[in-house]
Scaffold this motif. Structure first.
Motif, PDB file in Angstrom:
ATOM      1  N   GLU A   1       0.824  -1.200   0.000  1.00  0.00           N
ATOM      2  CA  GLU A   1       0.000   0.000   0.000  1.00  0.00           C
ATOM      3  C   GLU A   1       0.861   1.254   0.000  1.00  0.00           C
ATOM      4  OE1 GLU A   1      -2.692  -0.145   3.212  1.00  0.00           O
ATOM      5  OE2 GLU A   1      -3.804  -1.879   2.466  1.00  0.00           O
ATOM      6  N   ALA A   2       1.959   1.252   0.802  1.00  0.00           N
ATOM      7  CA  ALA A   2       2.842   2.416   0.841  1.00  0.00           C
ATOM      8  C   ALA A   2       3.526   2.614  -0.496  1.00  0.00           C
ATOM      9  CB  ALA A   2       3.882   2.252   1.946  1.00  0.00           C
ATOM     10  N   GLN A   3       3.938   1.493  -1.148  1.00  0.00           N
ATOM     11  CA  GLN A   3       4.585   1.616  -2.441  1.00  0.00           C
ATOM     12  C   GLN A   3       3.624   2.185  -3.472  1.00  0.00           C
ATOM     13  OE1 GLN A   3       6.726  -1.881  -3.686  1.00  0.00           O
ATOM     14  NE2 GLN A   3       7.078  -2.507  -1.577  1.00  0.00           N
ATOM     15  N   ALA A   4       2.362   1.767  -3.406  1.00  0.00           N
ATOM     16  CA  ALA A   4       1.386   2.278  -4.356  1.00  0.00           C
ATOM     17  C   ALA A   4       1.116   3.753  -4.121  1.00  0.00           C
ATOM     18  CB  ALA A   4       0.088   1.475  -4.241  1.00  0.00           C
ATOM     19  N   SER A   5       1.156   4.178  -2.830  1.00  0.00           N
ATOM     20  CA  SER A   5       0.832   5.569  -2.532  1.00  0.00           C
ATOM     21  C   SER A   5       1.878   6.523  -3.081  1.00  0.00           C
ATOM     22  CB  SER A   5       0.690   5.772  -1.021  1.00  0.00           C
ATOM     23  OG  SER A   5       1.939   5.596  -0.381  1.00  0.00           O
ATOM     24  N   THR A   6       3.152   6.096  -3.166  1.00  0.00           N
ATOM     25  CA  THR A   6       4.184   6.992  -3.685  1.00  0.00           C
ATOM     26  C   THR A   6       3.959   7.319  -5.144  1.00  0.00           C
ATOM     27  OG1 THR A   6       5.651   5.151  -4.277  1.00  0.00           O
ATOM     28  CG2 THR A   6       5.865   6.075  -2.051  1.00  0.00           C
ATOM     29  N   ALA A   7       3.261   6.436  -5.853  1.00  0.00           N
ATOM     30  CA  ALA A   7       3.025   6.662  -7.273  1.00  0.00           C
ATOM     31  C   ALA A   7       1.967   7.723  -7.515  1.00  0.00           C
ATOM     32  CB  ALA A   7       2.614   5.355  -7.948  1.00  0.00           C
ATOM     33  N   SER A   8       1.265   8.151  -6.467  1.00  0.00           N
ATOM     34  CA  SER A   8       0.224   9.163  -6.641  1.00  0.00           C
ATOM     35  C   SER A   8       0.447  10.366  -5.744  1.00  0.00           C
ATOM     36  CB  SER A   8      -1.152   8.547  -6.348  1.00  0.00           C
ATOM     37  OG  SER A   8      -1.203   8.060  -5.009  1.00  0.00           O
ATOM     38  N   ARG A   9       1.625  10.476  -5.120  1.00  0.00           N
ATOM     39  CA  ARG A   9       1.877  11.593  -4.222  1.00  0.00           C
ATOM     40  C   ARG A   9       1.938  12.910  -4.991  1.00  0.00           C
ATOM     41  NH1 ARG A   9       6.561   9.822   0.008  1.00  0.00           N
ATOM     42  NH2 ARG A   9       7.737   9.561  -1.918  1.00  0.00           N
TER      43      ARG A   9
ATOM     44  N   LEU B   1       7.726  11.476 -14.501  1.00  0.00           N
ATOM     45  CA  LEU B   1       6.772  10.695 -13.719  1.00  0.00           C
ATOM     46  C   LEU B   1       5.554  10.285 -14.541  1.00  0.00           C
ATOM     47  CD1 LEU B   1       6.881  12.659 -10.339  1.00  0.00           C
ATOM     48  CD2 LEU B   1       7.950  10.469 -10.875  1.00  0.00           C
ATOM     49  N   GLY B   2       5.321  10.958 -15.656  1.00  0.00           N
ATOM     50  CA  GLY B   2       4.198  10.610 -16.510  1.00  0.00           C
ATOM     51  C   GLY B   2       2.851  11.041 -15.967  1.00  0.00           C
ATOM     52  N   ARG B   3       2.829  12.046 -15.095  1.00  0.00           N
ATOM     53  CA  ARG B   3       1.560  12.523 -14.527  1.00  0.00           C
ATOM     54  C   ARG B   3       1.775  13.908 -13.946  1.00  0.00           C
ATOM     55  NH1 ARG B   3       1.498  12.079  -8.876  1.00  0.00           N
ATOM     56  NH2 ARG B   3       3.306  10.960  -8.012  1.00  0.00           N
ATOM     57  N   GLU B   4       0.668  14.580 -13.629  1.00  0.00           N
ATOM     58  CA  GLU B   4       0.760  15.857 -12.951  1.00  0.00           C
ATOM     59  C   GLU B   4       1.052  15.626 -11.475  1.00  0.00           C
ATOM     60  OE1 GLU B   4      -2.126  18.668 -15.709  1.00  0.00           O
ATOM     61  OE2 GLU B   4      -2.606  18.311 -13.592  1.00  0.00           O
ATOM     62  N   VAL B   5       2.035  16.338 -10.958  1.00  0.00           N
ATOM     63  CA  VAL B   5       2.501  16.126  -9.584  1.00  0.00           C
ATOM     64  C   VAL B   5       2.302  17.367  -8.734  1.00  0.00           C
ATOM     65  CG1 VAL B   5       4.529  15.617  -8.163  1.00  0.00           C
ATOM     66  CG2 VAL B   5       4.219  14.463 -10.357  1.00  0.00           C
ATOM     67  N   PHE B   6       2.569  18.538  -9.292  1.00  0.00           N
ATOM     68  CA  PHE B   6       2.668  19.749  -8.489  1.00  0.00           C
ATOM     69  C   PHE B   6       1.319  20.444  -8.348  1.00  0.00           C
ATOM     70  CE2 PHE B   6       7.043  19.409  -7.880  1.00  0.00           C
ATOM     71  CZ  PHE B   6       7.626  18.975  -9.052  1.00  0.00           C
ATOM     72  N   VAL B   7       0.981  20.707  -7.097  1.00  0.00           N
ATOM     73  CA  VAL B   7      -0.290  21.335  -6.758  1.00  0.00           C
ATOM     74  C   VAL B   7      -0.016  22.499  -5.811  1.00  0.00           C
ATOM     75  CG1 VAL B   7      -1.566  19.184  -7.049  1.00  0.00           C
ATOM     76  CG2 VAL B   7      -0.643  19.778  -4.797  1.00  0.00           C
ATOM     77  N   ALA B   8      -1.086  23.180  -5.402  1.00  0.00           N
ATOM     78  CA  ALA B   8      -0.940  24.271  -4.442  1.00  0.00           C
ATOM     79  C   ALA B   8      -0.372  23.732  -3.131  1.00  0.00           C
ATOM     80  CB  ALA B   8      -2.289  24.932  -4.195  1.00  0.00           C
ATOM     81  N   PRO B   9       0.453  24.530  -2.421  1.00  0.00           N
ATOM     82  CA  PRO B   9       1.108  24.033  -1.201  1.00  0.00           C
ATOM     83  C   PRO B   9       0.152  23.448  -0.170  1.00  0.00           C
ATOM     84  CG  PRO B   9       2.095  26.103  -1.877  1.00  0.00           C
ATOM     85  CD  PRO B   9       0.918  25.888  -2.774  1.00  0.00           C
ATOM     86  N   ARG B  10      -1.042  24.026   0.000  1.00  0.00           N
ATOM     87  CA  ARG B  10      -1.959  23.521   1.026  1.00  0.00           C
ATOM     88  C   ARG B  10      -2.497  22.139   0.692  1.00  0.00           C
ATOM     89  NH1 ARG B  10      -5.762  28.711   2.691  1.00  0.00           N
ATOM     90  NH2 ARG B  10      -4.062  30.076   3.369  1.00  0.00           N
ATOM     91  N   ASN B  11      -2.475  21.781  -0.593  1.00  0.00           N
ATOM     92  CA  ASN B  11      -3.015  20.488  -1.004  1.00  0.00           C
ATOM     93  C   ASN B  11      -1.937  19.441  -1.229  1.00  0.00           C
ATOM     94  OD1 ASN B  11      -5.541  21.743  -1.064  1.00  0.00           O
ATOM     95  ND2 ASN B  11      -5.270  22.383  -3.188  1.00  0.00           N
TER      96      ASN B  11
END
Length: 358
Positions: A28-36, A65-75
């Motif tokens: 589960e932890a390994q999977a979560s890093t792919a969507s952080r 990474l093949g995806r959007e990663v960066f979001v607003a700091p609060r999120n």
């Protein structure tokens, strides 16, 4: 210069550093890093303006990474903070850190290249940041990032249905509309120092224009205010009287508070205000010499040019306001006297060089 072997070694180091945390969390932890998700703060210091901007670095990381990663700091679940500056021996040096939303530092890196082409360092930084966010990124082939500037950064997408179910969808949408997706370049919040020295011409301090020298120490604070401590000496200014010359000597020590420097490339402008207190001696044919304590309120502008690394060349026009304009009277011979009334406002024009310690 950063080669392929060094890049792979850094990737292995980052991967090994992340491995214990992933092992403890299991699949589960390994999977979560792919969507952080992460926020990004990236600063180009003077001399590194040709390096990648924050949006360009973000696109390079997201391409790997093949995806959007960066979001607003609060999120964001993570934060990436870094800067790039000219290297001491040429080339460029980048330093950055990755931390959790709770402030726990997951890793810090300093990377450098001797190449004058900063794009090589940008690619390396993007690779290491991607691996620190998602350790599995080192196993993927990096696609060609689209670094062409876009008209506007795309907004951060959210799952409106999930947000509504959580009862805070409207609040999250407001945060995303108000905050930038990426924290772009800003003045670096941190301490730095500067040592200055030069020559100046003063008009109105004493009867005749006088030339002197000065030195200063400037401390830049994290609150975008700089403190300046300075000393100046105008050792000799002759005033002709009927019986000979009156010699004027002045020495001052001062303190000023300055605004943050407004910069355009290598050119910067700042304003300062403060005061100085000093010593005035009237000698020459004046026997015995007279000594006085004098002070001024200072208002100053500084225009600076930073041509190379920490070297700075500047000019500083200053107004010295004299709160006390009582005249000086002195005997120039047993039978003759003279006097001088100080100007209410004196002008000082300085030229000098300095070195900035970032």
């Amino acid at each position: 210069m950063l080669g392929l072997s060094k890049l792979l070694a850094m990737a292995a180091t980052v991967g090994l550093a992340a491995a214990p945390a992933l092992a403890q969390g299991g699949p589960e932890a390994q999977a979560s890093t792919a969507s952080r998700t992460s926020s990004l703060s990236w600063v180009r210091l003077p001399g590194a303006e040709d390096c990648a901007t924050a949006p360009e670095l973000a696109r390079a990381v997201e391409a790997r990474l093949g995806r959007e990663v960066f979001v607003a700091p609060r999120n964001a679940e993570l934060s990436v903070e870094g800067r790039v500056a000219p290297g001491d021996g040429g080339g460029f040096t980048a330093t950055f850190a990755v931390a959790t939303a709770g402030g726990e530092v997951l890793g810090e890196r300093e990377l450098g290249t001797e190449s004058e082409d900063c794009s090589e360092l940008t690619a390396t930084v993007a690779f290491v940041v991607a691996v620190m966010i998602d350790p599995d990124a080192e196993e993927r082939d990096a696609p060609e990032p689209d670094t062409a500037p876009s008209e506007a950064e795309p907004p951060v997408e959210t799952d409106a249905a999930a947000a509504a179910a959580a009862g805070n969808g409207q609040e999250q949408n407001q945060e995303q509309n108000q905050e930038p997706r990426i924290t772009d370049e800003a003045a670096l919040s941190g301490w730095s120092g500067e040592i200055d020295g030069g020559l100046g011409v003063a008009v109105g301090l004493v009867p005749e224009p006088t030339i002197g020298g000065f030195g200063a120490i400037v401390i830049q604070t994290p609150w975008f205010i700089a403190a300046e401590f300075n000393a100046s000496l105008y050792p000799y200014s002759p005033q002709s009287v009927g019986t000979g010359d009156v010699h004027w000597l002045t020495a001052f020590g001062g303190f000023l508070l300055c605004t943050a420097e407004l910069g355009l490339g290598a050119i910067g402008l700042r304003g300062c205000a403060g005061g100085e207190i000093g010593f005035l001696r009237i000698g020459g044919v004046v026997d015995p010499p007279q000594d006085h304590i004098v002070g001024h309120v200072l208002v100053r502008a500084r225009l600076a040019y930073r041509p190379w690394k920490g070297l700075v060349v500047w000019t500083r026009p200053t107004l010295a306001i004299n709160p006390a304009t009582d005249p000086y009277g002195y005997a120039t011979s047993p039978t003759a006297t003279a006097g001088y009334t100080p100007e209410t406002v004196a002008g000082i024009f300085d030229l000098g060089v300095g070195w900035i310690f970032d």
